[in-house]
Design a protein around this motif. Structure first.
Motif, PDB file in Angstrom:
ATOM      1  N   LEU A 144     -10.797  10.584   9.477  1.00 45.11           N
ATOM      2  CA  LEU A 144     -10.255  11.039   8.196  1.00 45.11           C
ATOM      3  C   LEU A 144      -9.312  12.224   8.378  1.00 45.11           C
ATOM      4  O   LEU A 144      -8.245  12.303   7.752  1.00 45.11           O
ATOM      5  CB  LEU A 144     -11.389  11.398   7.245  1.00 45.11           C
ATOM      6  CG  LEU A 144     -12.163  10.208   6.674  1.00 45.11           C
ATOM      7  CD1 LEU A 144     -13.457  10.668   6.018  1.00 45.11           C
ATOM      8  CD2 LEU A 144     -11.312   9.434   5.680  1.00 45.11           C
ATOM      9  N   PHE A 183      -6.615   6.282   4.879  1.00 48.04           N
ATOM     10  CA  PHE A 183      -7.938   6.893   5.002  1.00 48.04           C
ATOM     11  C   PHE A 183      -9.014   5.834   5.217  1.00 48.04           C
ATOM     12  O   PHE A 183      -9.900   5.983   6.064  1.00 48.04           O
ATOM     13  CB  PHE A 183      -8.248   7.733   3.758  1.00 48.04           C
ATOM     14  CG  PHE A 183      -7.339   8.913   3.586  1.00 48.04           C
ATOM     15  CD1 PHE A 183      -7.419  10.007   4.437  1.00 48.04           C
ATOM     16  CD2 PHE A 183      -6.383   8.924   2.583  1.00 48.04           C
ATOM     17  CE1 PHE A 183      -6.579  11.104   4.290  1.00 48.04           C
ATOM     18  CE2 PHE A 183      -5.542  10.012   2.427  1.00 48.04           C
ATOM     19  CZ  PHE A 183      -5.622  11.111   3.282  1.00 48.04           C
ATOM     20  N   TRP A 207       0.064   8.939   4.234  1.00 45.35           N
ATOM     21  CA  TRP A 207      -1.203   8.324   3.828  1.00 45.35           C
ATOM     22  C   TRP A 207      -1.034   6.882   3.374  1.00 45.35           C
ATOM     23  O   TRP A 207      -1.990   6.224   2.984  1.00 45.35           O
ATOM     24  CB  TRP A 207      -1.830   9.155   2.717  1.00 45.35           C
ATOM     25  CG  TRP A 207      -2.014  10.587   3.098  1.00 45.35           C
ATOM     26  CD1 TRP A 207      -2.096  11.104   4.363  1.00 45.35           C
ATOM     27  CD2 TRP A 207      -2.143  11.700   2.217  1.00 45.35           C
ATOM     28  NE1 TRP A 207      -2.266  12.456   4.340  1.00 45.35           N
ATOM     29  CE2 TRP A 207      -2.301  12.864   3.026  1.00 45.35           C
ATOM     30  CE3 TRP A 207      -2.145  11.849   0.830  1.00 45.35           C
ATOM     31  CZ2 TRP A 207      -2.456  14.138   2.487  1.00 45.35           C
ATOM     32  CZ3 TRP A 207      -2.312  13.121   0.297  1.00 45.35           C
ATOM     33  CH2 TRP A 207      -2.464  14.249   1.108  1.00 45.35           C
ATOM     34  N   ALA A 214      -6.079  10.909   9.849  1.00 46.96           N
ATOM     35  CA  ALA A 214      -5.243  10.280   8.823  1.00 46.96           C
ATOM     36  C   ALA A 214      -4.603  11.331   7.920  1.00 46.96           C
ATOM     37  O   ALA A 214      -3.431  11.219   7.540  1.00 46.96           O
ATOM     38  CB  ALA A 214      -6.081   9.307   7.993  1.00 46.96           C
ATOM     39  N   LEU A 215      -5.374  12.360   7.570  1.00 44.87           N
ATOM     40  CA  LEU A 215      -4.854  13.421   6.718  1.00 44.87           C
ATOM     41  C   LEU A 215      -3.694  14.152   7.383  1.00 44.87           C
ATOM     42  O   LEU A 215      -2.636  14.364   6.780  1.00 44.87           O
ATOM     43  CB  LEU A 215      -5.983  14.396   6.396  1.00 44.87           C
ATOM     44  CG  LEU A 215      -5.623  15.620   5.557  1.00 44.87           C
ATOM     45  CD1 LEU A 215      -5.380  15.193   4.115  1.00 44.87           C
ATOM     46  CD2 LEU A 215      -6.738  16.666   5.635  1.00 44.87           C
ATOM     47  N   GLU A 246      -2.787   4.318  10.955  1.00 42.93           N
ATOM     48  CA  GLU A 246      -4.196   3.933  10.969  1.00 42.93           C
ATOM     49  C   GLU A 246      -4.400   2.459  10.600  1.00 42.93           C
ATOM     50  O   GLU A 246      -5.199   1.758  11.232  1.00 42.93           O
ATOM     51  CB  GLU A 246      -4.998   4.830  10.024  1.00 42.93           C
ATOM     52  CG  GLU A 246      -5.084   6.275  10.462  1.00 42.93           C
ATOM     53  CD  GLU A 246      -5.836   6.472  11.764  1.00 42.93           C
ATOM     54  OE1 GLU A 246      -6.822   5.740  12.004  1.00 42.93           O
ATOM     55  OE2 GLU A 246      -5.435   7.347  12.549  1.00 42.93           O
ATOM     56  N   SER A 273      -8.915   4.480   8.728  1.00 44.47           N
ATOM     57  CA  SER A 273      -9.458   5.390   9.744  1.00 44.47           C
ATOM     58  C   SER A 273     -10.977   5.297   9.800  1.00 44.47           C
ATOM     59  O   SER A 273     -11.580   5.353  10.883  1.00 44.47           O
ATOM     60  CB  SER A 273      -9.010   6.825   9.469  1.00 44.47           C
ATOM     61  OG  SER A 273      -9.695   7.397   8.366  1.00 44.47           O
TER      62      SER A 273
END
Length: 386
Positions: free
Chosen positions: A23, A238, A32, A26-27, A39, A241
């Motif tokens: 997470l 997200f 995103w 991904a952030l 991801e 991931s």
């Protein structure tokens, strides 16, 4: 019997630092959306490789995965899709929402999977797909289904929402030569809360599906040149991931579930009036999404009371799926020209399962051997009392 005697079961979903790190990764990548991040692309490659498929496409949920798979195969108004009568309603509604007619057929009374002979009887010139559902992670008879598909020219769409990591005679789901759709809903064997994926055996179907899952827009388009009709079914970075981490622990969990099911099914089989699901032995790696059993002859009311009592004690139990033709939703759109009573006559096993089937959440099969034995004792007591 009191709550202190209840077995201890692991919580679900399970997660650890792998999900946390994913997470954050991904952030911090700063993008995103799947078109800008990495991801989703990475998860698709890893999921396809894990299941032996040339191509995987991640989507928003398992129902959308089925809809997309059927749409790529040309399912739409005027067509029919053969589905098992005993399944979660998404199997039929995926076809119905595309304007097709869902045609329920009976299931095997032991495996709870589609009866291939009944599916063969249901094929018409309008049939565009046959959808086996791999119930509780035991694969349907893929040998007979492949032959039926070859003989009729009707393609298969595997509803593999229960079958992550399962194998049929050594072959992974993606190696069976047909499209397969998966779910990552919160209760599934790997999850990001929601999500889905479709495995494709060739590049042409994958490219078609990619366009349709992204509003018909090519990946490199900068001028809104939408080439075919589609919708927005894209998975976010997200969720992907989290799913990458979930995939890494899948096989170890399946191995534990298999050991526990071997124990639990034997114990259930020894209880008077209880009959555990029996998978086809050619499913040499079942994924055990559920621990399913029947109490033949019990009324639906008493079955529901058994489930309620198990839940009160602390066993995560559920009533079996209702035959799809026994729901109001089935008859709203895309229903065959018949009645629930006639379908019940044609589908006696599915109808009986609607009344007498119980299933336990797969986290039960991650418990200790002692807790498995205690679970069987509790089921024996509760069924006996009913």
């Amino acid at each position: 019997m009191n709550a202190r005697q209840a077995p201890e079961f692991p919580q679900w979903p399970q997660y650890d630092d792998d999900e946390r790190e994913g997470l954050i990764r991904a952030l911090e990548q700063g993008q995103w959306w799947r078109m800008g991040g990495s991801e989703v692309d990475s998860f698709e490659r890893e999921f396809a490789e894990h299941h032996g498929a040339p191509h995987a496409l991640a989507v928003t949920n398992g129902t959308h995965a089925l809809e997309l798979a059927l749409q790529v195969l040309g399912v739409g108004p005027g067509s029919e899709v053969i589905v098992p009568a005993f399944t979660f309603i998404s199997s039929s509604q995926a076809a119905q929402r595309l304007g097709a007619v869902a045609v329920p057929v009976d299931v095997d009374e032991h495996t709870f999977n589609i009866d291939v002979a009944r599916a063969a009887d249901a094929v018409t010139p309008r049939t565009r797909a046959i959808m086996p559902v791999h119930m509780a992670g035991f694969l349907a008879d893929m040998d007979a289904l492949d032959k039926l598909s070859a003989d009729t020219g009707v393609p298969l769409v595997q509803d593999a929402a229960h079958a992550h990591g399962a194998r049929w005679q050594g072959k992974r789901v993606g190696e069976l030569g047909s499209v397969a759709a998966f779910s990552f809903q919160n209760g599934k064997l790997m999850t990001a809360g929601e999500g889905g994926a479709v495995l494709f055996p060739d590049a042409e179907m994958y490219e078609n599906a990619f366009l349709r899952h992204s509003c018909g827009r090519p990946k490199t388009d900068r001028r809104y040149l939408h080439s075919i009709a589609g919708s927005n079914l894209r998975l976010n970075e997200f969720s992907a991931s989290v799913l990458r981490a979930q995939l890494r622990r899948l096989d170890g969990q399946i191995a534990t579930r298999h050991q526990r099911w071997e124990l639990l099914s034997g114990l259930l089989d020894s209880i008077d009036g209880v009959v555990p699901q029996r998978g086809d032995e050619r499913t040499d790696v079942p994924s055990h999404y559920m621990a399913m059993f029947r109490v033949p002859g019990i009324s639906e009311e008493k079955r529901n009371a058994v489930v309620d009592r198990l839940v009160e004690i602390g066993v995560p139990a559920f009533a079996g799926f209702r035959a799809i033709y026994r729901t109001d939703a089935f008859w709203e759109i895309g229903a065959p020209d018949t009645t629930p009573e006639e379908l019940a006559r044609r589908c006696p096993h599915a109808d009986a399962l609607s009344q007498d089937c119980i299933w336990l959440h797969h986290r039960v099969l991650l418990a200790s051997e002692g807790d498995i034995r205690r679970t069987a004792e509790i089921i024996a007591d509760v069924v006996g009392a009913a």
